[in-house]
Write a protein that holds these residues in place. Structure first.
Motif, PDB file in Angstrom:
ATOM      1  N   ARG A 167      -9.238  21.115   2.362  1.00 45.18           N
ATOM      2  CA  ARG A 167      -8.380  19.361   2.477  1.00 45.18           C
ATOM      3  C   ARG A 167      -9.070  18.857   1.922  1.00 45.18           C
ATOM      4  O   ARG A 167     -11.052  18.398   2.063  1.00 45.18           O
ATOM      5  CB  ARG A 167      -7.800  19.209   3.516  1.00 45.18           C
ATOM      6  CG  ARG A 167      -7.139  20.259   3.993  1.00 45.18           C
ATOM      7  CD  ARG A 167      -6.013  20.104   5.084  1.00 45.18           C
ATOM      8  NE  ARG A 167      -5.121  20.530   5.811  1.00 45.18           N
ATOM      9  CZ  ARG A 167      -3.522  20.373   4.653  1.00 45.18           C
ATOM     10  NH1 ARG A 167      -4.019  19.444   4.023  1.00 45.18           N
ATOM     11  NH2 ARG A 167      -2.763  21.553   5.126  1.00 45.18           N
ATOM     12  N   GLU A 168      -9.003  17.635   1.263  1.00 46.73           N
ATOM     13  CA  GLU A 168      -9.570  16.085   1.302  1.00 46.73           C
ATOM     14  C   GLU A 168      -9.763  15.795   1.787  1.00 46.73           C
ATOM     15  O   GLU A 168      -8.557  14.688   2.077  1.00 46.73           O
ATOM     16  CB  GLU A 168      -9.806  15.850  -0.533  1.00 46.73           C
ATOM     17  CG  GLU A 168     -10.191  14.073  -0.820  1.00 46.73           C
ATOM     18  CD  GLU A 168     -12.279  14.042  -0.662  1.00 46.73           C
ATOM     19  OE1 GLU A 168     -12.021  14.263   0.532  1.00 46.73           O
ATOM     20  OE2 GLU A 168     -12.195  15.163  -1.068  1.00 46.73           O
ATOM     21  N   ASN A 169     -10.212  15.817   3.277  1.00 50.78           N
ATOM     22  CA  ASN A 169     -10.038  14.731   4.084  1.00 50.78           C
ATOM     23  C   ASN A 169      -9.963  12.620   4.104  1.00 50.78           C
ATOM     24  O   ASN A 169      -9.899  12.067   4.924  1.00 50.78           O
ATOM     25  CB  ASN A 169     -10.485  14.911   4.963  1.00 50.78           C
ATOM     26  CG  ASN A 169     -10.465  16.178   6.183  1.00 50.78           C
ATOM     27  OD1 ASN A 169      -9.177  16.129   6.204  1.00 50.78           O
ATOM     28  ND2 ASN A 169     -11.452  16.356   6.211  1.00 50.78           N
ATOM     29  N   ARG A 170     -10.518  12.710   3.054  1.00 45.94           N
ATOM     30  CA  ARG A 170     -11.018  11.104   2.329  1.00 45.94           C
ATOM     31  C   ARG A 170      -9.671  10.775   1.992  1.00 45.94           C
ATOM     32  O   ARG A 170      -9.786   9.446   1.248  1.00 45.94           O
ATOM     33  CB  ARG A 170     -12.116  10.949   1.934  1.00 45.94           C
ATOM     34  CG  ARG A 170     -13.606  11.595   2.513  1.00 45.94           C
ATOM     35  CD  ARG A 170     -14.840  11.435   1.263  1.00 45.94           C
ATOM     36  NE  ARG A 170     -14.721  12.502   0.683  1.00 45.94           N
ATOM     37  CZ  ARG A 170     -15.925  12.739  -0.543  1.00 45.94           C
ATOM     38  NH1 ARG A 170     -16.576  11.831  -0.566  1.00 45.94           N
ATOM     39  NH2 ARG A 170     -15.421  13.739  -1.693  1.00 45.94           N
ATOM     40  N   ALA A 171      -9.163  11.507   1.594  1.00 49.82           N
ATOM     41  CA  ALA A 171      -8.171  10.940  -0.226  1.00 49.82           C
ATOM     42  C   ALA A 171      -6.761  10.715   1.145  1.00 49.82           C
ATOM     43  O   ALA A 171      -6.160  11.478   2.223  1.00 49.82           O
ATOM     44  CB  ALA A 171      -7.635  11.919  -0.287  1.00 49.82           C
ATOM     45  N   ALA A 172      -6.138   9.732   0.626  1.00 46.64           N
ATOM     46  CA  ALA A 172      -4.710   9.748   1.302  1.00 46.64           C
ATOM     47  C   ALA A 172      -3.862  10.753   1.550  1.00 46.64           C
ATOM     48  O   ALA A 172      -3.264  10.648   2.082  1.00 46.64           O
ATOM     49  CB  ALA A 172      -3.852   8.825   0.399  1.00 46.64           C
ATOM     50  N   LEU A 173      -3.260  11.271   0.195  1.00 46.95           N
ATOM     51  CA  LEU A 173      -3.451  12.144   0.228  1.00 46.95           C
ATOM     52  C   LEU A 173      -4.037  13.604  -0.050  1.00 46.95           C
ATOM     53  O   LEU A 173      -4.543  13.398  -1.262  1.00 46.95           O
ATOM     54  CB  LEU A 173      -1.778  12.910  -0.580  1.00 46.95           C
ATOM     55  CG  LEU A 173      -0.216  12.609   0.154  1.00 46.95           C
ATOM     56  CD1 LEU A 173       0.556  12.080  -0.851  1.00 46.95           C
ATOM     57  CD2 LEU A 173      -0.085  13.073   1.501  1.00 46.95           C
ATOM     58  N   SER A 174      -4.115  14.559   0.603  1.00 46.30           N
ATOM     59  CA  SER A 174      -5.807  15.955  -0.763  1.00 46.30           C
ATOM     60  C   SER A 174      -5.006  16.056  -1.603  1.00 46.30           C
ATOM     61  O   SER A 174      -3.397  17.150  -1.985  1.00 46.30           O
ATOM     62  CB  SER A 174      -5.608  16.533   0.223  1.00 46.30           C
ATOM     63  OG  SER A 174      -6.906  17.946   0.345  1.00 46.30           O
ATOM     64  N   PRO A 175      -5.201  16.046  -2.754  1.00 45.87           N
ATOM     65  CA  PRO A 175      -4.866  16.751  -3.922  1.00 45.87           C
ATOM     66  C   PRO A 175      -5.397  18.456  -4.049  1.00 45.87           C
ATOM     67  O   PRO A 175      -6.519  18.605  -4.034  1.00 45.87           O
ATOM     68  CB  PRO A 175      -5.883  15.796  -5.217  1.00 45.87           C
ATOM     69  CG  PRO A 175      -7.297  15.881  -4.130  1.00 45.87           C
ATOM     70  CD  PRO A 175      -6.547  15.750  -3.244  1.00 45.87           C
ATOM     71  N   SER A 176      -4.108  19.077  -3.771  1.00 48.76           N
ATOM     72  CA  SER A 176      -4.608  20.749  -3.862  1.00 48.76           C
ATOM     73  C   SER A 176      -3.935  20.525  -5.249  1.00 48.76           C
ATOM     74  O   SER A 176      -4.167  22.461  -5.549  1.00 48.76           O
ATOM     75  CB  SER A 176      -2.839  20.986  -3.032  1.00 48.76           C
ATOM     76  OG  SER A 176      -3.807  20.728  -1.550  1.00 48.76           O
ATOM     77  N   ILE A 177      -3.553  20.131  -6.325  1.00 47.30           N
ATOM     78  CA  ILE A 177      -2.890  20.880  -7.429  1.00 47.30           C
ATOM     79  C   ILE A 177      -3.090  20.083  -9.059  1.00 47.30           C
ATOM     80  O   ILE A 177      -3.592  18.987  -8.529  1.00 47.30           O
ATOM     81  CB  ILE A 177      -1.431  21.432  -7.573  1.00 47.30           C
ATOM     82  CG1 ILE A 177      -0.657  19.815  -7.811  1.00 47.30           C
ATOM     83  CG2 ILE A 177      -1.080  22.221  -6.938  1.00 47.30           C
ATOM     84  CD1 ILE A 177       0.329  19.773  -8.670  1.00 47.30           C
ATOM     85  N   ASP A 178      -3.717  20.659  -9.743  1.00 48.51           N
ATOM     86  CA  ASP A 178      -3.931  20.104 -11.276  1.00 48.51           C
ATOM     87  C   ASP A 178      -2.186  19.700 -12.426  1.00 48.51           C
ATOM     88  O   ASP A 178      -1.253  21.396 -11.968  1.00 48.51           O
ATOM     89  CB  ASP A 178      -5.398  20.443 -12.409  1.00 48.51           C
ATOM     90  CG  ASP A 178      -5.686  19.761 -11.544  1.00 48.51           C
ATOM     91  OD1 ASP A 178      -5.745  18.832 -10.511  1.00 48.51           O
ATOM     92  OD2 ASP A 178      -7.285  19.678 -11.647  1.00 48.51           O
ATOM     93  N   HIS A 179      -1.654  20.074 -13.519  1.00 48.61           N
ATOM     94  CA  HIS A 179      -0.844  19.874 -14.018  1.00 48.61           C
ATOM     95  C   HIS A 179      -1.904  20.653 -15.463  1.00 48.61           C
ATOM     96  O   HIS A 179      -2.040  20.007 -16.114  1.00 48.61           O
ATOM     97  CB  HIS A 179      -0.566  18.548 -13.949  1.00 48.61           C
ATOM     98  CG  HIS A 179       0.323  17.520 -12.969  1.00 48.61           C
ATOM     99  ND1 HIS A 179       0.898  18.353 -12.087  1.00 48.61           N
ATOM    100  CD2 HIS A 179      -0.591  16.900 -12.771  1.00 48.61           C
ATOM    101  CE1 HIS A 179       1.216  17.274 -11.338  1.00 48.61           C
ATOM    102  NE2 HIS A 179       0.211  16.297 -10.808  1.00 48.61           N
ATOM    103  N   ILE A 180      -0.863  21.490 -16.145  1.00 48.69           N
ATOM    104  CA  ILE A 180      -1.025  22.080 -16.927  1.00 48.69           C
ATOM    105  C   ILE A 180       0.546  21.560 -18.002  1.00 48.69           C
ATOM    106  O   ILE A 180       1.232  22.151 -17.318  1.00 48.69           O
ATOM    107  CB  ILE A 180      -1.439  23.519 -17.262  1.00 48.69           C
ATOM    108  CG1 ILE A 180      -2.534  24.067 -15.870  1.00 48.69           C
ATOM    109  CG2 ILE A 180      -1.121  24.267 -18.372  1.00 48.69           C
ATOM    110  CD1 ILE A 180      -2.568  25.306 -16.212  1.00 48.69           C
TER     111      ILE A 180
END
Length: 597
Positions: A167-180
């Motif tokens: 988890r990225e605790n500094r983010a508003a929502l933790s980014p887990s995915i990228d798009h292809i």
């Protein structure tokens, strides 16, 4: 269709046409094997110019394009450097690199991507596909650009790839995915006939029990619903009596299950205590339609990719490269989108993961795929190409070897009997502790994973292969040819002229410089009377004559002939009257036409 508008679009809309052709210059000392433009290539240079340089040789021939362009997060330090002749664009160059405070950074990203995607479209084969990774910063604009260039109906789909599990605790929502984003050159329904189904457990085939039938993966032996003849008790090898899972029945009748057991097709997980699973051998797999959700345990994440990169460059403590793409991710794309002889292009090559993936897939299925990488940054030799050299030849590996000793899916029942699970882990530590430097325990994605870790000095075997390292030569600029300032080699000028005249790629093997023959297009033969010698170009030897026209027509009958030359000593009217299917196209050497008395 809704159109994407961005500042500078009118200046870059056709900018790819103004980019000059530049020849590819081979550097034998930096590649592996005999230098050749027909095999694997790593090109160091601006990717817009490199793509234009590839057009004469590879237009319509690339089967799969994978690119990982700047995500435009505002923290990447990329620069807009395209030589667009417009005051507004030139103004932008004063604010490079592109930062988070740049109010026009999204416009600049669109202006950078537009001409490159136009050229990539031209390079794709009729049944080729483009795969592009992006995050939330530009995925919507990227899709809008592709809708305009390819057509919205050519969008195959949008895949979510799990790029990180922490988890990225500094983010508003933790980014887990990228798009292809996936687009096909042809209609997706037609492309579907050429793409491959994904084999179940594609990356999970193994043979831990030395089954003589070869590698296998497994599927659960249960089915949804209730069928009376498929509800019975099964006894595991350890004596545990099992009923079907709640709300389900077994996957077949009891006699069928006994037959599968007799054939050795039943696998008992958890050391013989688990519910039975049925082996599926690799050669029997029918394949599944690829889904739009790719989990990290299937194709790795960026952390896995960093670890692999540091294994290859084990002499380095750190590599300053953000989020390299894992070869397993690109291998899945290759498995879906290519055949064994396909050509794969990556024009934002970065650390060279695409070449690694192509070489690994070739080794896995005895394929003969080729790759073209383009990297403009200074690390193209020392990182991109060096990785490929090491992967081909093998490399010393100093690091941590990890062996999985236990993987247990956690459930409420497991947690209620946590003491039993803890004792199981302690037993593993007592039994195997002396074999490793440490025993690591972690909970990841709802599973308890126990791993033995050991520091090792090893040598990873090479995957084999060759590649040619190239840079970009001076532009083939017709105004300089006209003035005599620059006379490019025959092959460089010929490839550019052939593509401009036919919109097809030149087959370099068919070129015959001594005979002035370039090659054959779908509708005509193309000739170039030329030598990079200004005095010769001024002489009568450089002109198209009646006898030479007859010679060309007789040498390659059946189609019309297009002849580039500095001058001609025969009129088009005479050629037509004598039924010689030759058309003259003047080169920009008319200033040097011979004066005839």
């Amino acid at each position: 269709m809704t159109e994407l508008n961005f500042k500078g679009k009118e200046f870059v809309y056709n900018h790819h046409l103004a980019v000059p052709f530049r020849p590819l210059e081979m550097h034998a000392d930096k590649g592996i094997g005999d230098p050749s433009l027909d095999g694997n290539l790593i090109i160091h240079g601006d990717n817009l110019h490199a793509l234009k340089a590839l057009l004469p040789l590879y237009a319509g021939k690339v089967d799969c394009i994978f690119i990982d362009p700047p995500y435009n997060t505002g923290n990447e330090g990329w620069s807009y450097n395209d030589n667009v002749n417009a005051p507004m664009i030139k103004e932008w160059l004063d604010s490079n690199p592109i930062g988070i405070e740049d109010g026009l950074r999204h416009d600049k990203w669109c202006a950078m991507m537009w001409p490159r995607l136009r050229l990539l479209f031209e390079l794709l084969s009729e049944h080729g596909s483009l795969w592009i990774t992006l995050d939330d910063n530009e995925v919507h604009r990227g899709r809008a650009i592709l809708d305009e260039i390819f057509g919205a109906e050519r969008c195959v789909g949008q895949i979510a790839w799990q790029k990180r599990t922490s988890r990225e605790n500094r983010a508003a929502l933790s980014p887990s995915i990228d798009h292809i984003l996936v687009y096909s050159k042809s209609d997706p329904d037609l492309w579907k006939l050429y793409r491959n189904l994904l084999l179940p457990g594609e990356n999970g085939y193994s043979n831990p029990d030395n089954d003589p039938k070869g590698e296998w993966s497994s599927i659960p032996f249960s089915a949804q619903g209730f069928r009376e003849n498929q509800v019975y008790k099964i006894v595991t090898p350890t004596g545990v009596e099992l009923d079907p899972p709640k709300g389900r029945c077994w996957g077949a009748t009891e006699p069928e299950f006994e037959r599968l057991k007799a054939e050795g097709r039943v696998y008992w997980p958890k050391g013989g205590n688990g519910r039975p699973r049925i082996k599926q051998y690799r050669e029997e797999a029918k394949g599944l339609v690829p889904s739009t959700l790719w989990m990290s345990h299937e194709v790795d994440d960026t952390e896995d990719s960093k670890k692999q990169l540091l294994e290859i460059f084990s002499e380095k403590v750190e590599i300053d490269f953000h989020a390299p793409k894992p070869p397993r991710l690109i291998r899945r794309i290759i498995q879906i989108a290519t055949k064994k002889d396909s050509l794969i292009l990556d024009s934002f090559a970065g650390t060279g993961s695409t070449a690694h993936a192509v070489l690994a897939q070739n080794q896995a299925d005895s394929g003969d795929r080729t790759f073209i990488l383009v990297e403009m940054e200074g690390y193209a030799d020392e990182l991109t190409a060096e990785r490929v050299r090491r992967v081909i030849k093998g490399y010393d590996f100093k690091g941590t070897q990890r062996t999985e000793l236990l993987r247990e899916k956690l459930s409420w029942t497991k947690l209620k009997s946590a003491e039993k699970l803890t004792k199981q882990v302690e037993g593993i530590e007592n039994l195997h502790g002396h074999e490793y430097d440490s025993i690591k325990k972690q909970v990841k994605d709802g599973e308890l994973i126990v791993t033995g870790e050991k520091k090792v000095d090893e040598h990873a075997e090479g995957l084999g292969g060759t590649f040619t390292y190239c840079t970009l030569g001076e532009p083939v600029e017709l105004d300089k040819v006209l003035s005599g300032e620059d006379l490019p080699p025959y092959a460089s000028l010929g490839a550019a002229l052939f593509h401009m005249a036919t919109n097809e790629a030149l087959e370099s093997a068919a070129m015959d410089e001594a005979a002035f023959y370039l090659g054959e297009s779908e509708s005509e033969h193309v000739w170039l009377i030329y030598k990079p010698d200004l005095e010769w170009l001024k002489s009568p030897e450089a002109a198209l004559t009646l006898s030479r026209a007859k010679e060309f027509a007789a040498a390659k009958p059946g189609k019309k002939h297009l002849v580039f030359a500095p001058a001609r000593f025969v009129s088009q009217k005479m050629l037509k009257e004598q039924n010689i299917p030759v058309e003259f196209v003047p080169l920009p050497f008319s200033l040097y036409r011979i004066e005839r008395s």
